[in-house]
Design an enzyme around this catalytic site. Structure first.
Site, short mmCIF file in Angstrom:
data_model
loop_
_atom_site.label_atom_id
_atom_site.label_comp_id
_atom_site.label_asym_id
_atom_site.label_seq_id
_atom_site.Cartn_x
_atom_site.Cartn_y
_atom_site.Cartn_z
N LYS A 106 17.01 9.68 -16.67
CA LYS A 106 15.65 10.20 -16.57
C LYS A 106 14.61 9.15 -16.99
O LYS A 106 14.96 8.11 -17.56
CB LYS A 106 15.54 11.46 -17.42
CG LYS A 106 16.44 12.59 -16.90
CD LYS A 106 16.30 13.83 -17.73
CE LYS A 106 17.16 14.95 -17.17
NZ LYS A 106 16.97 16.20 -17.94
N TYR A 163 15.12 21.08 -8.56
CA TYR A 163 14.85 22.05 -9.62
C TYR A 163 14.33 23.39 -9.12
O TYR A 163 13.88 24.22 -9.91
CB TYR A 163 13.84 21.47 -10.61
CG TYR A 163 14.38 20.31 -11.42
CD1 TYR A 163 15.43 20.49 -12.32
CD2 TYR A 163 13.85 19.03 -11.29
CE1 TYR A 163 15.92 19.43 -13.07
CE2 TYR A 163 14.34 17.97 -12.03
CZ TYR A 163 15.38 18.18 -12.91
OH TYR A 163 15.87 17.13 -13.65
N ASN A 192 15.40 14.39 -22.29
CA ASN A 192 16.76 14.33 -22.80
C ASN A 192 17.65 13.32 -22.09
O ASN A 192 18.87 13.49 -22.00
CB ASN A 192 17.39 15.72 -22.82
CG ASN A 192 17.37 16.37 -21.46
OD1 ASN A 192 17.57 15.73 -20.44
ND2 ASN A 192 17.12 17.67 -21.44
N HIS A 228 20.76 13.56 -16.71
CA HIS A 228 21.18 14.78 -16.01
C HIS A 228 22.57 14.51 -15.45
O HIS A 228 22.82 13.45 -14.90
CB HIS A 228 20.23 15.11 -14.85
CG HIS A 228 20.83 16.11 -13.89
ND1 HIS A 228 20.77 17.46 -14.11
CD2 HIS A 228 21.55 15.93 -12.75
CE1 HIS A 228 21.40 18.08 -13.12
NE2 HIS A 228 21.88 17.17 -12.29
N GLU A 230 23.52 18.62 -5.15
CA GLU A 230 22.65 17.56 -5.68
C GLU A 230 22.91 16.22 -5.01
O GLU A 230 21.98 15.45 -4.75
CB GLU A 230 22.83 17.46 -7.19
CG GLU A 230 22.33 18.70 -7.92
CD GLU A 230 22.69 18.72 -9.40
OE1 GLU A 230 23.40 17.81 -9.88
OE2 GLU A 230 22.22 19.65 -10.07
#
Length: 137
Positions: free
Chosen positions: A10, A51, A114, A117, A128
């Site tokens: 990320k 998402y 965080n 992913h 995905e």
């Protein structure tokens, strides 16, 4: 069982220059291989596809804003039980709850940013991977 999964490093991982550290941990796992890798900015369409199931939830807008705040590194990782293994290597979303030795346990700071992913199931991985690496067979 050999599997293929999507991993996203990320924007916070990229900003903090943790790309090499995180990929090194993935590559150090015996039997796992990075088979595709690309750094890119995520557009609104890609973020909505990825998402979309969370649209309308309180964290959706801040998540999309964060994920579009800078480049990400998208990887395809293949190997034995790689989906379950990468989730364990990443650690829980909350870095305080994440064990030392996990990516979030060692480098995480806050829940929303965080670092990584990793697909949470074989079905998610298939969906995905089609979004991020549509040319993959």
């Amino acid at each position: 069982m050999t599997q293929r999964t999507l991993v996203l490093l990320k924007p916070d991982a990229v900003r903090r220059r943790l790309i090499g550290e995180i990929i090194g941990r993935i590559e150090a796992k015996a039997g796992w291989a990075v088979t595709a890798l690309e750094m890119r900015e995520l557009d609104q369409e890609t973020l909505e596809l990825h998402y979309g199931e969370h649209k309308g939830k309180p964290f959706y807008e801040p998540l999309v804003e964060f994920m579009s705040s800078g480049p990400v590194v998208a990887l395809v990782v293949e190997g034995e039980r790689v989906i379950e293994g990468l989730r364990r290597l990443a650690g829980p979303t909350d870095p305080i709850a994440a064990e030392p030795g996990s990516i979030r346990g060692d480098f995480g700071t806050i829940v929303r940013e965080n670092l990584i992913h990793a697909s949470d199931s074989e079905e998610s991985a298939i969906r995905e991977l089609k979004i991020f690496f549509p040319g993959l067979s």
